[in-house]
Enzyme design. Structure first.
Site, PDB file in Angstrom:
ATOM      1  N   TYR A 144      33.788  -4.247 -20.003  1.00  0.00           N
ATOM      2  CA  TYR A 144      35.068  -3.600 -20.310  1.00  0.00           C
ATOM      3  C   TYR A 144      35.868  -3.370 -19.035  1.00  0.00           C
ATOM      4  CZ  TYR A 144      38.338   0.211 -21.298  1.00  0.00           C
ATOM      5  OH  TYR A 144      39.463   0.993 -21.362  1.00  0.00           O
ATOM      6  N   SER A 161      42.475   1.374 -16.969  1.00  0.00           N
ATOM      7  CA  SER A 161      41.444   2.406 -17.123  1.00  0.00           C
ATOM      8  C   SER A 161      40.855   2.835 -15.793  1.00  0.00           C
ATOM      9  CB  SER A 161      40.339   1.823 -18.009  1.00  0.00           C
ATOM     10  OG  SER A 161      39.181   2.604 -17.936  1.00  0.00           O
TER      11      SER A 161
HETATM   12  N1  LIG Z   1      41.111   6.726 -24.704  1.00  0.00           N
HETATM   13  C1  LIG Z   1      40.776   6.673 -23.421  1.00  0.00           C
HETATM   14  O1  LIG Z   1      40.129   7.599 -22.906  1.00  0.00           O
HETATM   15  C2  LIG Z   1      41.187   5.507 -22.560  1.00  0.00           C
HETATM   16  C3  LIG Z   1      40.837   5.532 -21.198  1.00  0.00           C
HETATM   17  C4  LIG Z   1      41.199   4.464 -20.399  1.00  0.00           C
HETATM   18  C5  LIG Z   1      41.922   3.417 -20.928  1.00  0.00           C
HETATM   19  N2  LIG Z   1      42.246   3.400 -22.248  1.00  0.00           N
HETATM   20  C6  LIG Z   1      43.004   2.257 -22.767  1.00  0.00           C
HETATM   21  O2  LIG Z   1      44.118   2.749 -23.488  1.00  0.00           O
HETATM   22  C7  LIG Z   1      44.406   1.861 -24.574  1.00  0.00           C
HETATM   23  C8  LIG Z   1      44.431   2.634 -25.878  1.00  0.00           C
HETATM   24  O3  LIG Z   1      43.154   3.243 -26.091  1.00  0.00           O
HETATM   25  P1  LIG Z   1      42.822   4.183 -27.323  1.00  0.00           P
HETATM   26  O4  LIG Z   1      41.815   5.168 -26.881  1.00  0.00           O
HETATM   27  O5  LIG Z   1      44.077   4.626 -27.961  1.00  0.00           O
HETATM   28  O6  LIG Z   1      42.051   3.143 -28.259  1.00  0.00           O
HETATM   29  P2  LIG Z   1      42.253   2.746 -29.797  1.00  0.00           P
HETATM   30  O7  LIG Z   1      41.105   1.854 -30.117  1.00  0.00           O
HETATM   31  O8  LIG Z   1      42.462   3.964 -30.621  1.00  0.00           O
HETATM   32  O9  LIG Z   1      43.602   1.924 -29.763  1.00  0.00           O
HETATM   33  C9  LIG Z   1      43.659   0.545 -29.515  1.00  0.00           C
HETATM   34  C10 LIG Z   1      44.376  -0.117 -30.668  1.00  0.00           C
HETATM   35  O10 LIG Z   1      44.457  -1.518 -30.385  1.00  0.00           O
HETATM   36  C11 LIG Z   1      44.204  -2.226 -31.553  1.00  0.00           C
HETATM   37  N3  LIG Z   1      43.672  -3.546 -31.211  1.00  0.00           N
HETATM   38  C12 LIG Z   1      42.464  -3.820 -30.650  1.00  0.00           C
HETATM   39  N4  LIG Z   1      42.287  -5.142 -30.543  1.00  0.00           N
HETATM   40  C13 LIG Z   1      43.416  -5.718 -31.029  1.00  0.00           C
HETATM   41  C14 LIG Z   1      43.834  -7.060 -31.200  1.00  0.00           C
HETATM   42  N5  LIG Z   1      43.046  -8.080 -30.857  1.00  0.00           N
HETATM   43  N6  LIG Z   1      45.055  -7.296 -31.714  1.00  0.00           N
HETATM   44  C15 LIG Z   1      45.865  -6.258 -32.080  1.00  0.00           C
HETATM   45  N7  LIG Z   1      45.519  -4.972 -31.961  1.00  0.00           N
HETATM   46  C16 LIG Z   1      44.309  -4.703 -31.447  1.00  0.00           C
HETATM   47  C17 LIG Z   1      43.205  -1.388 -32.326  1.00  0.00           C
HETATM   48  O11 LIG Z   1      43.204  -1.663 -33.708  1.00  0.00           O
HETATM   49  C18 LIG Z   1      43.646   0.035 -31.993  1.00  0.00           C
HETATM   50  O12 LIG Z   1      44.517   0.550 -32.985  1.00  0.00           O
HETATM   51  C19 LIG Z   1      43.350   0.766 -24.518  1.00  0.00           C
HETATM   52  O13 LIG Z   1      43.882  -0.324 -23.818  1.00  0.00           O
HETATM   53  C20 LIG Z   1      42.221   1.403 -23.752  1.00  0.00           C
HETATM   54  O14 LIG Z   1      41.428   0.439 -23.102  1.00  0.00           O
HETATM   55  C21 LIG Z   1      41.888   4.426 -23.074  1.00  0.00           C
END
Ligand SMILES: NC(=O)c1ccc[n+]([C@@H]2O[C@H](COP(=O)([O-])OP(=O)(O)OC[C@H]3O[C@@H](n4cnc5c(N)ncnc54)[C@H](O)[C@@H]3O)[C@@H](O)[C@H]2O)c1
Length: 327
Positions: free
Chosen positions: A158, A133
């Site tokens: 985070y 991130s």
């Molecule tokens: N969306 C953004 O703007 C953004 C920005 C920077 C980084 N990220 C990173 O990208 C990745 C995806 O983000 P997103 O926005 O799609 O989030 P999201 O919450 O939609 O997707 C994450 C998924 O991981 C699953 N998950 C969480 N904990 C878990 C566990 N213990 N075991 C199994 N599954 C688990 C959740 O159920 C969810 O479906 C994450 O790692 C997030 O930190 C996202």
């Protein structure tokens, strides 16, 4: 018929993960395994809807499991001959809730990542792509944020867990035959965006005529990245082989003030926002801004969707949702 390559996508039921899975299945050369625990960080029904189109395909397998559970992860790796790549996107995402539940964030984002790296090492997986991130840059004052900048200024649990995840990736890449690419995503948006994120949350409130909470004076700035551009970067990282470890920014390399974003949403939704001004939130960084020259050079990354067009497409999707997503 050529045999398909095996790939594991953790968090594949989530926002970014489900877009990646869609892309991989469309290529028709992957057997995709998804691990997701469908937790209630936001409505699990939304995640179920994300996987529904794929369940039952013979090139798709859904494993409902928690990445914190090492034995369960070992089982996932044992069930496939060998994954050609792991894309690790499962995480507790969201900055503000991490201040309330730091242990949950550390267990999921650090121990969970370690579990996957360890399984990948044991099973001789060659490639590991980690969803990091922009928040690892914290209160970095120098813009745009470059991968050469130190990441010692994190200001939320985070962000600290994501920085730790990157370090574990580097360690495994150094010690073992496991290439790791840590991708630093800059605020991702598009269809199916997480309902806790500003664009989605604001769209919902504005369309209902309810006040939107604006933290600070509206001059905080974010580099918003359209999900298709992120997926193009992730896809290129899956094929990247030129070095053992890299951290790479994936952003749009344009920074947009919150008040500008609200104006774009107002225009597309055809409604004025009611602003509920609130103090800046602890953990929130004042700005993000990606230097994407490294991504261009190493991944051929070339983001296509500017915020104006991206918000237009987001609102077009949002308007098809009705009020069904209450997440
Ligand atoms: N969306 C953004 O703007 C953004 C920005 C920077 C980084 N990220 C990173 O990208 C990745 C995806 O983000 P997103 O926005 O799609 O989030 P999201 O919450 O939609 O997707 C994450 C998924 O991981 C699953 N998950 C969480 N904990 C878990 C566990 N213990 N075991 C199994 N599954 C688990 C959740 O159920 C969810 O479906 C994450 O790692 C997030 O930190 C996202």
């Amino acid at each position: 018929m050529t045999s398909k390559r095996n790939i594991l996508v953790t968090g594949g039921a989530g926002f970014i993960g489900s877009h990646l899975v869609e892309r991989l299945l469309a290529e028709d050369k992957w057997r995709v395994t998804v691990v997701d625990d469908f937790n209630d960080f936001y409505a699990p029904a939304l995640k179920r809807a994300n996987v529904a189109p794929h369940v039952g395909r013979d090139d798709y397998e859904l494993v409902e499991a928690d990445i914190r559970d090492r034995v369960a992860m070992e089982r996932v790796f044992a069930a496939t001959a060998r994954f050609d790549c792991v894309v690790h996107l499962a995480a507790r995402a969201g900055v503000r809730p991490s201040l309330v539940e730091p242990f949950l964030y550390a267990e999921t984002n650090i121990t969970g990542t370690l579990n996957l790296l360890e399984c990948a090492r044991q099973r001789h997986v060659p490639q590991f792509v980690f969803g990091s991130s922009s928040s690892v840059y914290g209160i970095n004052a120098k813009v745009p944020f470059s991968e050469d900048d130190p990441i010692r200024q994190t200001i939320s649990p985070y962000a600290a867990t994501k920085a730790a995840g990157e370090m574990l990736c580097h360690t495994y890449a150094h010690l073992h035959d496991l290439r790791c690419v840590a991708l630093r995503f800059f605020t991702v948006y598009g269809a199916r965006q997480r309902p806790d994120l500003a664009i989605h949350k604001f769209a919902k409130l504005i369309s209902r005529g309810q006040p939107i909470p604006v933290f600070g004076d509206g001059t905080t700035r974010r580099d918003y990245t359209y999900v298709e551009d992120i997926i193009a970067g992730v896809r290129a990282a899956i094929d990247y082989t030129a070095s053992d470890y890299e951290a790479i920014n994936l952003g749009e390399s344009r920074t947009v003030e919150l008040r500008e974003l609200i104006a774009l949403l107002e225009r597309e939704l055809g409604r004025k926002a009611v602003i509920d001004r609130q103090p800046m939130q602890p953990g929130d960084v004042p700005q993000t801004f990606a230097d994407i020259s490294k991504a261009r050079r190493l991944l051929g990354y070339d983001p296509q969707t500017q915020i104006e067009e991206g918000v237009r497409r987001f609102v077009a999707w949002f308007n098809t949702q009705g009020m069904k997503d209450e997440g």
